[in-house]
Write a protein that holds these residues in place. Structure first.
Motif, PDB file in Angstrom:
ATOM      1  N   SER A   3      10.582  41.713  77.071  1.00  0.00           N
ATOM      2  CA  SER A   3       9.370  41.163  76.464  1.00  0.00           C
ATOM      3  C   SER A   3       9.721  40.733  75.052  1.00  0.00           C
ATOM      4  O   SER A   3       9.988  41.549  74.173  1.00  0.00           O
ATOM      5  N   SER A   4       9.753  39.424  74.837  1.00  0.00           N
ATOM      6  CA  SER A   4      10.189  38.873  73.563  1.00  0.00           C
ATOM      7  C   SER A   4       9.094  37.980  73.001  1.00  0.00           C
ATOM      8  O   SER A   4       8.430  37.245  73.749  1.00  0.00           O
ATOM      9  N   ARG A   5       8.892  38.038  71.717  1.00  0.00           N
ATOM     10  CA  ARG A   5       7.953  37.169  71.042  1.00  0.00           C
ATOM     11  C   ARG A   5       8.583  36.677  69.744  1.00  0.00           C
ATOM     12  O   ARG A   5       9.442  37.375  69.174  1.00  0.00           O
ATOM     13  N   PRO A   6       8.250  35.518  69.279  1.00  0.00           N
ATOM     14  CA  PRO A   6       7.216  34.610  69.787  1.00  0.00           C
ATOM     15  C   PRO A   6       7.656  33.743  70.964  1.00  0.00           C
ATOM     16  O   PRO A   6       6.820  33.122  71.600  1.00  0.00           O
ATOM     17  N   GLU A   7       8.953  33.679  71.267  1.00  0.00           N
ATOM     18  CA  GLU A   7       9.448  32.875  72.369  1.00  0.00           C
ATOM     19  C   GLU A   7      10.197  33.774  73.349  1.00  0.00           C
ATOM     20  O   GLU A   7      10.816  34.761  72.957  1.00  0.00           O
ATOM     21  N   PRO A   8      10.186  33.429  74.648  1.00  0.00           N
ATOM     22  CA  PRO A   8      10.978  34.208  75.605  1.00  0.00           C
ATOM     23  C   PRO A   8      12.466  34.014  75.357  1.00  0.00           C
ATOM     24  O   PRO A   8      12.883  33.008  74.779  1.00  0.00           O
ATOM     25  N   PRO A   9      13.284  34.964  75.780  1.00  0.00           N
ATOM     26  CA  PRO A   9      14.719  34.843  75.525  1.00  0.00           C
ATOM     27  C   PRO A   9      15.322  33.669  76.295  1.00  0.00           C
ATOM     28  O   PRO A   9      14.861  33.310  77.380  1.00  0.00           O
ATOM     29  N   SER A  10      16.354  33.090  75.722  1.00  0.00           N
ATOM     30  CA  SER A  10      17.009  31.932  76.324  1.00  0.00           C
ATOM     31  C   SER A  10      18.138  32.384  77.234  1.00  0.00           C
ATOM     32  O   SER A  10      18.794  33.400  76.985  1.00  0.00           O
ATOM     33  N   ALA A  11      18.352  31.594  78.278  1.00  0.00           N
ATOM     34  CA  ALA A  11      19.440  31.863  79.215  1.00  0.00           C
ATOM     35  C   ALA A  11      20.613  30.926  79.022  1.00  0.00           C
ATOM     36  O   ALA A  11      21.710  31.211  79.500  1.00  0.00           O
ATOM     37  N   ALA A  12      20.402  29.811  78.320  1.00  0.00           N
ATOM     38  CA  ALA A  12      21.479  28.837  78.135  1.00  0.00           C
ATOM     39  C   ALA A  12      21.122  27.949  76.956  1.00  0.00           C
ATOM     40  O   ALA A  12      19.985  27.971  76.445  1.00  0.00           O
ATOM     41  N   ILE A  13      22.095  27.187  76.521  1.00  0.00           N
ATOM     42  CA  ILE A  13      21.874  26.143  75.528  1.00  0.00           C
ATOM     43  C   ILE A  13      22.349  24.825  76.121  1.00  0.00           C
ATOM     44  O   ILE A  13      23.228  24.792  76.997  1.00  0.00           O
ATOM     45  N   LEU A  14      21.763  23.754  75.654  1.00  0.00           N
ATOM     46  CA  LEU A  14      22.146  22.408  76.067  1.00  0.00           C
ATOM     47  C   LEU A  14      22.443  21.596  74.817  1.00  0.00           C
ATOM     48  O   LEU A  14      21.613  21.530  73.904  1.00  0.00           O
TER      49      LEU A  14
END
Length: 1109
Positions: free
Chosen positions: A446-457
């Motif tokens: 549970s992450s705020r303010p944004e959900p955790p990222s799985a990758a970068i582009l």
């Protein structure tokens, strides 16, 4: 010349004292009394000047009263006058502070040497030699160069602004068509470099410098928009910061550096003194706002991740990657809480002390995050998570500032309190193998303010082609536009995050060369939306929607291609390079939650935090983090074959008799040099030597080849040639005759092949067999693999004398090759971040020897890593901590093996082995006279061999077996035999024999056709692996037969040899078929075919005889 008696001796220029610099020591000329006899000038002009000055001062005071008069004339209240007066006083105060700061900074720079000497009580002397600054070095010589170049740089800036910047500004807006630079002067105060810090050994192909720059200049730049009678400018500026300069890639040709990259690691400090209309920016409130806006503009251009790239060589590869390289990694920052903050809120004029309303600012380069405000709390709990990209290690720092939120100005909460952070390093993976694991972990967080990222582009936007022209039909009715070329820009969007490129004016084939970075929560479902628009944003020139799941199946998660645009012209397309990287939190301490979203997974009040989760004790990495260039080397195999029509340099009898030459070849590449053997008295020499060198994809490399004539005194030059490696690295193979330069005649035959390491051991045995077949007698053993080592760090090294930290360095050794890392001063946990590569010839038997030594203290620990462990590892790679043999200390390294498979060797190795018994060989009919009928005998023999799968299954004869390979190399016109070994030999006496193998090419029985292996002591299963060659034309090989015997010394004093056995077949001889090579020693094949795996031949007791050796 005579002097008058009244004159004293005139001092020489060396004896005259210098003029005092203090104005009090020498009164000005205005105070000196005029000479009565000199005829003084009338005082009229001086009186007129004083009167003019009085009138000017009076006029200025009248101008101040004009606003008061105008306010009364229009009926304004006194409040407007007072407000204007306060605004003017505030502007004057800001202005005076800036000017005073500029004067103080200039004086400090001008008197730096005197002030330093006065402070250190060392007037008129330099610092002693023992004073050193090991971290940052002074660069006064560089400041002298900058001062010398500064006026010419001013001319260049004037030309640049007038010819490039001004037309771009005029074309960007119709209201600025009269924009011009009226004055461009960089002034007399050049930029100064306070110190230089060099980061050695970060990467072999780059040089990294940190320049501490300080510019306090009297620059003056004035601009004017004549249409609106508007003038503005800058007069004086201060800029202080650390500028990082990266020289990369290093190349093997002038100017040795492919490009220069420059950027500020952190935002520099800036102070500008405005003139003209921009004086309004010095009004209180606008002053800080204007400086912030300008710093944001500079940060968007020169602060990480943005950088300025200056290519130095044409056709530089990967310019986009140099301008915007991939991040080194991602840091996930958990801003958990703070405690013990100071109280800033006061009530009733400070009589009642309140609390604070804290919030935190987290900054890394240009990436800034602001937490939410916690009202009236000195121990706030934020529990927020941010993700930042890290581009430079070392260099970048995370800055955290805590403020108290107030209606007017926020108070800084420094000097008291603590902040609780948890930092996680996310590695970038170039394959999607662990994506599901990452997504599963993120679902339980549970992450705020944004959900955790799985990758970068990372999107490298390069260019577009054939965009549609802007016509009036394409615009809405309310916008009237004529037919013209567009001003295209690009909008890239992923969900609710949108980024825009710059606009390129008046072209339908724009070139952007920009990079954009996005965080991805779920690459399997997200899409990249691309809109190409005119700069007014009212017209769409083309669109593209790309599912990101497409990258998950691409090699290394990279798409580098043209993309067709929809809703655009028929030939409109966009060139982009998309690079995706999976974010992987590699820590053995972290376990995946069994129930997604389980409570307490991120409880900031937990009493048992994970080890290494705080800032003071970061987690120890489990794997290395090499840069993207690690493991990308190739091996260049250089085959020097022959030369023709070389010039004759040898002379005899004083030049009366013309001889030939004794040529040899010199090769230079990648800092290494090679030399062939000398061919005596031959103008058409044949060397047939193979050399191998490790190369990278750095552009501009050349192979330098020189041919010399060997002489007793000085070798004569026979010509040179150069080969650009770009063609070889791109195509993989080059076989050419090269004309020698700087000589009347001569040409050289070279064969170059690029070998790319493969992370699989399936082809290793075939590679070893092929290498043994194509290896020449005069060349070293060919490499079968490339070993790449990344030496990252060590920990817990033993202390020196029990209490002092050592200064460790590491040595890596494989065979005769070694590499020494840099020395890290006084630490038991050094970080080297160095890589090395080694050519491996026998991966089954060689090993990596590592020693960690201290400067002046000896060995701190050692490690021996057999390469056979890599052969059974996944992807032939080991990446972990290794314990040193001393029992104290560990090293973190990555060992990666790549098999070198030749695609142009002319030899095809097969995976099956064949075994021949005595009976099968004896059944081959004897052929005599005339050319043999290959088409009838070869298929018959192959049919008899198909049932045998392995030499281990072949029945051994009464005398044992010999394993050999026999083939004819048509390109080199050689008969080649490789004797691998014997097994199950018969023991006639009490002791085992001392066997060797004798080869005789019949019908000749002389020493020129006789070959023999080395002798092995006391063994019934000797291993030889020796190669023998006979130079024979193809027609002569048709008439030859090979006699193979296994012998042993009879006794120490006797010259007789005991025959252990001979190969059965055609009276004990193996016939070399016409135009053929031999499969497994006996099986003939068609001309141009290739040998298969080695043959095991059963020996038979045909006869016994003594041989004179």
């Amino acid at each position: 010349m005579e002097r008058s008696p009244g004159e004293g001796p005139s001092p020489s220029p060396m004896d005259q004292p210098s003029a005092p610099s203090d104005p009090t020591d020498q009164p000005p000329a205005a105070h000196a009394k005029p000479d009565p006899g000199s005829g003084g000038q009338p005082a009229g002009p001086g009186a007129a000047g004083e009167a003019l000055a009085v009138l000017t001062s009076f006029g200025r005071r009248l101008l101040v009263l004009i606003p008061v008069y105008l306010a009364g004339a229009v009926g304004l209240s006194v409040g407007f006058v007072l407000f204007g007066l306060a605004l003017y006083l505030g502007w004057r105060r800001v202005r005076d502070e800036k000017e005073r700061s500029l004067r103080a900074a200039r004086q400090l720079l001008d008197d730096e040497e005197q002030l330093t000497a006065k402070t250190l009580y060392m007037s008129h002397r330099e610092l002693p030699a023992w004073v050193s600054f090991p971290d940052v070095e002074k660069a006064e010589w560089l400041n002298k160069i900058v001062a010398q170049v500064w006026p010419f740089l001013g001319r260049y800036m004037e030309k640049l602004l007038a010819e490039t910047v001004a037309p771009a500004v005029r074309g960007s807006n119709p209201h600025l068509q009269t924009f011009t630079f009226t004055r461009v002067e960089l002034g007399e105060k050049p930029l100064r470099i306070i110190g230089v810090k060099v980061h050695p050994g970060q990467r072999k192909e780059q040089i990294l410098l940190d320049l501490n720059i300080s510019y306090v200049g009297d620059v003056q730049i004035d601009v004017e928009v004549k249409k609106y009678f508007c003038k503005a400018g800058v007069k004086g500026m201060q800029l202080h910061g650390v500028l990082r300069v990266i020289l990369e890639p290093l190349i093997g040709d002038l100017p040795f550096v492919g490009a220069v990259s420059m950027f500020f690691i952190r935002r520099p400090t800036l102070d500008i003194n405005w003139t003209g209309m921009t004086n309004l920016l010095d009004i209180p409130g606008l002053s800080s706002l204007s400086d912030t806006m300008i710093m944001d503009s500079i940060a968007a251009f020169l602060v990480l991740p943005n950088r300025l790239l200056v290519p130095l060589v044409p056709d530089l590869q990967d310019v986009a990657q140099l301008r915007s390289p991939l991040p080194r990694g991602i840091i996930r920052i958990h801003l958990l809480a703070a405690r013990g903050l100071s109280s800033k809120d006061k009530y009733v004029k400070g009589l009642i002390e309140g609390k604070s309303d804290p919030y935190a600012l987290v900054r890394l380069g240009t990436q800034t995050f602001c937490s939410r405000v916690i009202d009236e709390e000195l121990n706030p709990q934020w529990g927020e998570t941010y993700e930042v990209m890290v581009h430079e290690v070392p260099g970048q720092e995370i800055e955290v500032e805590v403020f108290d939120k107030d209606p007017d100005k926020d108070d800084f909460l420094g000097g008291q309190g603590q902040v609780h952070l948890r930092l996680e390093w996310l590695s970038l993976l170039s394959d999607a193998e662990k994506l599901e694991q990452v997504l599963q972990w993120n679902r339980g967080v549970s992450s705020r303010p944004e959900p955790p990222s799985a990758a970068i582009l990372v999107v490298y936007l390069d260019r577009a082609q054939d965009l549609p022209m802007v016509t009036s039909e394409l615009y809405p009715p309310q916008l009237k536009k004529g037919n013209k070329e567009p001003n295209p820009m690009v909008q890239l969007s992923i969900q609710d995050v949108t980024q825009e490129s710059k606009a390129v004016y008046s072209t339908n084939c724009p070139v952007w060369e920009e990079a954009f970075r996005f965080f991805l929560q779920d690459p399997q479902s997200q899409e990249l939306d691309v809109q190409v628009k005119d700069d007014s944003r009212a017209l769409t020139l083309g669109a593209l929607t790309l599912p990101l799941a497409r990258l998950l199946t691409a090699p290394e998660l990279i798409l580098d291609q043209w993309f067709q645009l929809s809703s655009s012209g028929p030939n409109s397309r966009l060139y982009m390079k998309l690079v995706m990287r999976i974010l992987y939190l590699d820590s053995s301490e972290i376990c995946f939650p069994t129930v997604p979203g389980c409570p307490g997974a991120w409880d900031v009040d937990s009493e048992n935090p994970q080890r290494g989760s705080s800032v003071d004790a970061p987690p120890r990495p489990c794997h290395t983090t090499p840069d993207s260039q690690f493991g990308t080397e190739h091996v260049l195999r250089i085959h020097v074959l022959e030369a023709q029509d070389l010039i004759a340099k040898d002379r005899f009898l004083g030049g009366l008799v013309k001889g030939k030459s004794d040529p040899y070849v010199k090769l230079k590449l990648a800092g290494r040099s090679f030399r062939s053997h000398v061919v005596r008295e031959d103008l058409n020499p044949r060397w047939n030597e193979v050399f191998e060198v490790i190369v990278t994809s750095v552009p501009g490399q050349e192979l330098e080849v020189e041919v010399f004539d060997k002489d007793l005194d000085k070798d004569d030059f026979l010509g040179r040639c150069k080969v650009r490696l770009t063609t070889v690295l791109n195509s993989g193979f080059l076989d050419e005759w090269l004309t020698l330069e700087d000589v009347p005649s001569g040409r050289l035959h070279l064969r170059l092949e690029r070998l790319t390491p493969r992370p699989t051991a399936a082809e290793l045995e075939e590679v070893l067999q092929v290498n043994s077949l194509i290896q020449t007698q005069k060349s070293a053993e060919l490499a079968a693999a490339l070993l790449s080592i990344y030496m990252e760090r060590a920990e817990d090294l033993p202390l020196r004398k029990g209490t002092k930290h050592p200064s460790p360095y590491a040595t890596l050794t494989v065979g005769d090759s070694s590499h020494k890392t840099k020395t890290i001063s006084q630490t038991s946990a050094p970080v080297w971040d160095e890589s090395a590569s080694f050519l491996i010839r026998k991966p089954h038997t060689e090993s990596l020897e590592l020693q960690v030594r201290g400067e002046g203290t000896g060995v701190l620990g050692s490690l021996s890593l057999p390469l056979s462990e890599l052969l059974v590892a996944d992807q032939l790679c080991l990446d972990r901590w290794f314990t040193l043999s001393s029992g104290q200390g560990q090293v973190l390294l990555r060992a990666q093996l790549g098999i070198l498979v030749s695609q142009h060797s002319g030899v095809e190795a097969h995976s099956h082995s064949y075994s021949h018994s005595s009976s099968s060989l004896s059944e081959e009919p004897e052929l005599s006279g005339g050319p043999p009928h290959i088409t009838s005998s070869a298929p018959e023999l192959r049919q008899r061999l198909t049932h045998v799968d392995s030499p281990l299954e072949a029945p051994a004869g009464p005398l044992g077996q010999v394993k050999l390979t026999l083939w004819y190399y048509s390109e080199e016109r050689k008969l080649v035999s490789i004797v691998h070994g014997c097994r199950s030999l018969r023991q006639n006496g009490r002791d085992p024999p001392d066997p060797y193998v004798s080869l005789l090419l019949l019908p000749d029985k002389n020493r020129g056709t006789k070959r023999r292996t080395s002798q092995k002591k006391r063994t019934l299963s000797p291993e030889f692996n020796e190669r023998f060659e006979w130079e024979l034309p193809l027609d002569e090989a048709q008439r030859r037969k090979l006699d193979v015997s296994v012998k042993s010394n009879s006794s120490f004093m006797s010259r007789e040899r005991e025959l252990l056995g001979k190969v059965r077949g055609q009276d004990g001889r193996a016939e070399v078929r016409a135009g053929s090579c031999w499969h497994q020693g006996h099986s003939p094949c068609e001309e141009g075919s290739t040998p298969r795996d080695p043959l095991e031949v059963t020996l038979s007791p045909l006869q016994w005889f003594g041989t004179s050796m």
